[in-house]
Structures are given as structure tokens and as C-alpha cells.
Design an enzyme around this catalytic site. Structure first.
Site, PDB file in Angstrom:
ATOM      1  NE  ARG A  29      66.983   1.049  93.878  1.00 24.94           N
ATOM      2  CZ  ARG A  29      66.938   2.203  93.248  1.00 24.94           C
ATOM      3  NH1 ARG A  29      66.211   3.206  93.762  1.00 24.94           N
ATOM      4  NH2 ARG A  29      67.592   2.399  92.121  1.00 24.94           N
TER       5      ARG A  29
ATOM      6  CG  HIS B 148      59.581   3.950  92.762  1.00 27.13           C
ATOM      7  ND1 HIS B 148      60.198   2.728  92.920  1.00 27.13           N
ATOM      8  CD2 HIS B 148      60.580   4.826  92.548  1.00 27.13           C
ATOM      9  CE1 HIS B 148      61.504   2.862  92.795  1.00 27.13           C
ATOM     10  NE2 HIS B 148      61.757   4.125  92.575  1.00 27.13           N
TER      11      HIS B 148
ATOM     12  CD  GLU C 252      58.806   0.126  94.597  1.00 26.74           C
ATOM     13  OE1 GLU C 252      58.921   0.268  93.359  1.00 26.74           O
ATOM     14  OE2 GLU C 252      59.406   0.840  95.422  1.00 26.74           O
TER      15      GLU C 252
END
Length: 434
Positions: free
Chosen positions: A120, A168, A149
Site C-alpha cells: 500500500r 498498481h 493513485e
């Protein structure tokens, strides 16, 4: 990251041939700190061992036996970041882990450490990481996740020449997406059947490695509970006190017994209730029925034992038993079992030592210890076409009393059981379903 693949690829596509600029570092012999030793972290550790790395790990909730099985060394947070050449993050984002990698943390690391974050983004103070990269304290970083993000287009961290970034992509493979879908479907179907669930959010959380190791003991715990409740007479007023005793060579931090406790509860409650018990509702069901379950650990004498448990004992207190032979010291119904060759075995009934595989059904007979008893009981069962799968006799003293434990494939009819009870030397018997 270690071989500058991303930067070298971009340079070559831009028409530059820069072999000397992109000299990397080897992983062999380096120390990897895995921060968060759950499902993903432990898999990373396995693969890193295959690459010739020395693996240390930090996770306050990870059982030491799982780390030991993989070949990783569990250490404190400060020791992990101080010893590591590479640090791979696999921890959740919680108030305790938010920006846990900050200026103070980076100062404790080796000069030239390399950091990978696929967990994370919020666990890293990104401004602090930029400062550490600029100073050379951190040689390189590889990031798949970010505090925001997508990150800002002018992010100093993303644009830093010593940082490799991806948007990601951790679980973004065709196989992973399909695997997750199948895993969810199987987990739901299994949970509805009352089977082991490693991912239920409100059930005992058990990693796959520990689940595999505990599987035969899970079965043993449920069967001991199922046998124990069948020994209680109907006029006992209900079971209130249950004590589960675990004998193990492992320390308190190396063995999580929540799963085993849940399965003892399942074994006790389901045979006498319409309630369908699974790992999610086991503790709640026990509480609702006034069932108080306590646990005790007994240290095994052999610290070199590899098995997680030597034995499990279930004791029911303040109840009457339909089979007096199962009453141990203190007036409790006592059953104990072990796992042998991967199969649950019953090894103690009250004060009597036996050794029978917990498969099929079970007949317990308490009798005067004298010759010919096995033959007499076997003859009755054979005449009624009831197949005996195993038989064991335990006694306290020669010529006194003994318990015969007989495993049978089929349930004998009422007349057959009565004929066994009519054998003069047999004082009591009971048929138990597994």
C-alpha cells in the site's frame, strides 16, 4: 530494479547504448527483509530463497513455525530494516503502519538499501523517500503503489531516475484474475458446507501453510468433540464446561489454537443441535448455548519434535456419562487423541489407554480383564455381518478392568448391541458415531 531493466529499456528505445551506465547488483548472498509475512510475503520469501538470498522477516502476527518452515528468520522491525540490503513491503495500511517508513526509519537503514513496495502506498512517507534517494541512503526504489493513485504527473518520486514504477499491476494478470474468481467461488461453497475457510474475515485467520500442517489435527479436534458429546446422558442439564488441553513442544507464540477450538465446538454442538456450525459462527454458537470453553497448554518433553501437537485432550466437566469408563480423575469425561501417520487416533478414554483410528464408527466396552473377550465380541459382530476395521484394548491393571475399543464399518442393529451387552464379563458398552 536490481538490473535497471526499466531504465535500460527506455534508453535503448531512445537510441542510446549505455552498457556501462546501467551496471546492476546481484541478489545472490544479499539479505532481503520481508515486511509483512502473510500470504504474499511468505511466497516472496520462498522465491527469494531460491534466488540465493538470506531472508529475514518482520510481522508481529506471523507464527514462528511458518517462518521456520520457509527458512526465514523473524526479527523486530528495527533489526529487519537495519540488516537488509533489500526491503520488500507486504503489510496492510493501518493507523499503525501509515508512513511507518519515514525519515527516522530510513536513517536506520544501510547506505544503498533498495526498497520494493507492492503493498500500500501509504506505508511510505513519499517525501521522505525522495530525500533518502537524493542523499543516496536509498539506492533504488521499485513502486507499484502510491499514496494517491494515480500519482501527480509532476511527482518527484515517480520521475526520479533511481525509481522504477508501475501502475498498481500486482494482480493484473489473466491467470491471477481468473484464480481470484475461482478462489472466491470455492471459498463460499466450502464455507457453506462448513469446511475450513482460510479467508473468512470473521473467522480464525489461518495461512495456507499452517492450515495444511494443522489439517489432521483439525479433524482430530472435531471428532473428539463429537465423541465426547455422545457420552453425555440426556439428563445432565446440558454441557457447560469444556476444557481443551494441547500438548506441544512448541512455544505459545508458535501455535495458533483458535481453529482447533472452533472445531471442538463444532464437534460438540452439531450432534445435539439443529444449528449448522462452521468456523465463522463457532464461538458465537458456543456463547449462545452457554458453553464455556477453556484451553490449556502442556509442554511436551521433546523440544525437537517436528509435529505441531503431541496430543489434544477434551474434558467435559459437571456432566453425567452414559459410559462410566470415560470418567477420569476429577469426575470429568476425558478423551484424548493423537495424529499418527496423518490420521486421527483415539488414545485415551478416561484412565484407559487405547489406540484406534477415528474412522467409521466406534463401540466402547468396559469389561473384566480376562482371556477370550476379543473373540466373543468379534464372533457376535461377525455373525451379524458387521465388519471390524480395528480393535484395541486398554486396561489399568492386569485382571481388573479393561476397555475394548472396536471400530466398525456399519452400525450394528439393536439386537447385536444387546447381545454384546449380555456377555457376562462386559459391564457396560456404548456405540458412538464418527
Amino acid at each position: 530494479m536490481a538490473r535497471n531493466v526499466s531504465q535500460a529499456d527506455a534508453a535503448l528505445k531512445a537510441g542510446k547504448w549505455q552498457r556501462t551506465k546501467y551496471v546492476g547488483v546481484s541478489l545472490v548472498g544479499k539479505t532481503l527483509a520481508v515486511m509483512g509475512f502473510g500470504k504474499v510475503g511468505s511466497e516472496v520469501a520462498r522465491r527469494a530463497k531460491g534466488l540465493g538470498m538470506h531472508v529475514i522477516a518482520h510481522d508481529p502476527y506471523a507464527p514462528a513455525d511458518r517462518a521456520r518452515a520457509i527458512g526465514a528468520e523473524l526479527v523486530s522491525f528495527d533489526e529487519a530494516i537495519a540488516r537488509a540490503d533489500f526491503i520488500s513491503l507486504h503489510m496492510p495500511l493501518t493507523p499503525a503502519t501509515s508512513k511507518v517508513f519515514n525519515d527516522e526509519s530510513f536513517a536506520k537503514m544501510k547506505n544503498g538499501v533498495r526498497i520494493i513496495n507492492v503493498a500500500r502506498g501509504g506505508v511510505i512517507d513519499e517525501d521522505a523517500l525522495v530525500r533518502a534517494l537524493d542523499s543516496g541512503k536509498v539506492a533504488q526504489a521499485a513502486l507499484d503503489v502510491f499514496t494517491e493513485e494515480p500519482p501527480a504527473k509532476d511527482s518527484k518520486l515517480v520521475l526520479h531516475e533511481n525509481v522504477t514504477v508501475t501502475p498498481h499491476l500486482g494482480a493484473s494478470t489473466v491467470e491471477a484474475q481468473e484464480g481470484v474468481a475461482i478462489e472466491i467461488a470455492e471459498a463460499v461453497a466450502g464455507a457453506l458446507r462448513g469446511e475450513l475457510a482460510a479467508t473468512a474475515v470473521n473467522a480464525p485467520m489461518v495461512p495456507a501453510e499452517v492450515m495444511s500442517e494443522l489439517a489432521p489435527y483439525v479433524s482430530l479436534a472435531e471428532k473428539l468433540g463429537r465423541l465426547a458429546v455422545q457420552l453425555v446422558t440426556g439428563d445432565s442439564g446440558g454441557i457447560k464446561g469444556v476444557k481443551v488441553v494441547y500438548t506441544s513442544a512448541r512455544g505459545p507464540d508458535d501455535l495458533d489454537t483458535r481453529l482447533l477450538r472452533a472445531m471442538v465446538t463444532k464437534g460438540i454442538v452439531e450432534p445435539v443441535s439443529s444449528t449448522f456450525v462452521n468456523l465463522v459462527n463457532a464461538d458465537y454458537t458456543a456463547k449462545q448455548r452457554g458453553l464455556r470453553i477453556t484451553e490449556e497448554r502442556v509442554s511436551h518433553e521433546s523440544p525437537a519434535a517436528e509435529a505441531p501437537l503431541e496430543s489434544i485432550q477434551v474434558r467435559l466437566s459437571h456432566v453425567q456419562s452414559k459410559f462410566a469408563g470415560a470418567i477420569g480423575d476429577g469426575g470429568d469425561i476425558v478423551l484424548e487423541g493423537r495424529v499418527k501417520y496423518g490420521v486421527p487416533h483415539l488414545t485415551l478414554v478416561g484412565p484407559y489407554e487405547v489406540d484406534v483410528s477415528l474412522e467409521g464408527n466406534l463401540i466402547l466396552c468396559r469389561q473384566v480383564d480376562q482371556p477370550g473377550m476379543i473373540g466373543k465380541v468379534g464372533k457376535i459382530l461377525g455373525e451379524r455381518n458387521v465388519n471390524i476395521s480395528f480393535m484395541s484394548v486398554g486396561r489399568t491393571f492386569r485382571g481388573k478392568q479393561a476397555i475394548m475399543a472396536i471400530g466398525v464399518d456399519e452400525e450394528p442393529d439393536k439386537d447385536t448391541l444387546e447381545n454384546i451387552g449380555h456377555i457376562p464379563a462386559i459391564e457396560e458398552f456404548v456405540f458412538l458415531e464418527l
